[in-house]
Scaffold this motif. Structure first.
Motif, PDB file in Angstrom:
ATOM      1  N   VAL A 247       0.798   0.852 -10.095  1.00  0.00           N
ATOM      2  CA  VAL A 247       1.665   1.176 -10.104  1.00  0.00           C
ATOM      3  C   VAL A 247       2.834  -0.589 -10.551  1.00  0.00           C
ATOM      4  CG1 VAL A 247       3.570   0.508  -8.309  1.00  0.00           C
ATOM      5  CG2 VAL A 247       1.866   1.484  -7.830  1.00  0.00           C
ATOM      6  N   GLU A 304      10.110   7.836  -4.166  1.00  0.00           N
ATOM      7  CA  GLU A 304       8.599   8.261  -4.073  1.00  0.00           C
ATOM      8  C   GLU A 304       7.365   8.087  -3.911  1.00  0.00           C
ATOM      9  OE1 GLU A 304       9.066  11.093  -7.761  1.00  0.00           O
ATOM     10  OE2 GLU A 304      11.247  11.607  -7.385  1.00  0.00           O
ATOM     11  N   ASN A 306       3.943   8.213  -4.730  1.00  0.00           N
ATOM     12  CA  ASN A 306       2.653   8.970  -5.722  1.00  0.00           C
ATOM     13  C   ASN A 306       1.468   9.249  -4.624  1.00  0.00           C
ATOM     14  OD1 ASN A 306       0.173   8.912  -6.840  1.00  0.00           O
ATOM     15  ND2 ASN A 306       0.183   7.483  -8.054  1.00  0.00           N
TER      16      ASN A 306
END
Length: 314
Positions: A247, A304, A306
């Motif tokens: 990330v 959002e 993942n």
């Protein structure tokens, strides 16, 4: 009395040379000891105990145990009695069971993760010393992590079967070890079911966290950096060293910390985590996040989540 802070994490790695290059060159840790079994012990520059990370050669990745430091040796006896009264077996390991460390209290969390408590570890001092110190050492490498900050453990979560090891672990930590709950993520009808919790004993938003998943395991270990600019530099260091980034730099809603997630060569997820976020105190109201805001809770900027972030772990 009781737990003060995280002490060390013992990770399994499949290629010791590659693991050492990663933790020394990318994160800036230094090797402090090797034992006859091939374990390698490392510390960050701003830590004063001899080690905070143990790497164990293995055919698989993952966590062997996590250890926390208590204030006094006598606390170990008191906590052993409390843990056993709770119904959890506990074993006192003698001084010398691990290098440079005193007695160890060994037990498993309800999730099965092994935890150890200790009061004494050899003091070696920070790299800048304690007398008129500089703000950082000249020879620091890579991301220059200050210290091991926290661990996040994945816990079996299957509401249909009535299994919630997040809730079980949280209750154990609060009841037996006097941890405090700082934040929680609630799901299900009426937002009554905890699927993730963050707990503390020091003054940071979390010294340990639990997140529900299909099986027990390790989600990540985190190393502390000063601020957002250090997180960005950390990403540069990873790119230079061709580290697999999970990330990219962002902010958490939970804990308010800035972060980047990445993997060591064996697949163990790491985090560099910056910013205090807020001052955690025992009387601070618990922050609750609900299922409809799970995206912002985990990754505040994008909002959002993942899916691989909670399904890929060791």
């Amino acid at each position: 009395m009781g737990v003060m802070r995280i002490g060390h994490v013992n990770l399994k790695v499949m290629d010791m040379d590659a693991a050492l290059r990663h933790y020394e060159r990318v994160l800036g840790l230094k090797e402090t000891h090797r034992d006859a079994d091939g374990n390698v012990y490392l510390k960050c520059w701003d830590e004063w105990d001899k080690y905070s990370l143990i790497l164990t050669p293995s055919d698989s990745a993952g966590i062997r145990h996590v250890a926390y430091k208590v204030e006094r040796d006598a606390d170990l006896d008191e906590l052993k009695a409390r843990i056993e009264a709770y119904g959890t077996p506990a074993e006192m390991l003698p001084e010398g069971s691990m290098p440079a460390i005193g007695r160890l209290l060994k037990f498993n969390l309800p999730s099965g993760h092994e935890m150890r408590l200790y009061a004494h570890k050899e003091f070696v001092g920070t790299d800048v010393g304690s007398l008129n110190p500089d703000p950082w050492p000249d020879d620091v490498r890579g991301s220059a992590a200050h210290w091991l900050d926290h661990v996040l453990l994945m816990c079996e979560f299957d509401p249909e079967r009535g299994v919630n090891r997040v809730e079980d672990n949280t209750r154990f930590m609060k009841t037996c070890l006097d941890f405090y709950l700082s934040e929680q993520l609630m799901v299900g009808p009426g937002h009554k079911l905890p699927v993730a919790t963050w707990l503390f004993r020091s003054s940071t938003p979390h010294d340990i966290a639990f997140v529900g998943g299909p099986r027990n395991g390790l989600h990540h270990i985190a190393f502390f950096l000063d601020d957002w600019s250090d997180v960005l530099k950390s990403a540069d260091v990873m790119a230079k060293n061709k580290v697999k980034i999970d990330v990219a730099p962002t902010r958490h809603g939970i804990t308010r910390g800035t972060t980047i997630y990445f993997f060591d060569p064996s697949g163990n997820r790491n985090e560099t985590f910056a910013g205090l976020g807020y001052l955690a105190q025992p009387d601070r109201p618990v922050t609750t996040w609900t299922e409809d805001e799970i995206g912002r809770a985990i990754f505040y900027h994008s909002g959002e989540l993942n899916e691989a972030f909670t399904t890929v772990y060791t």
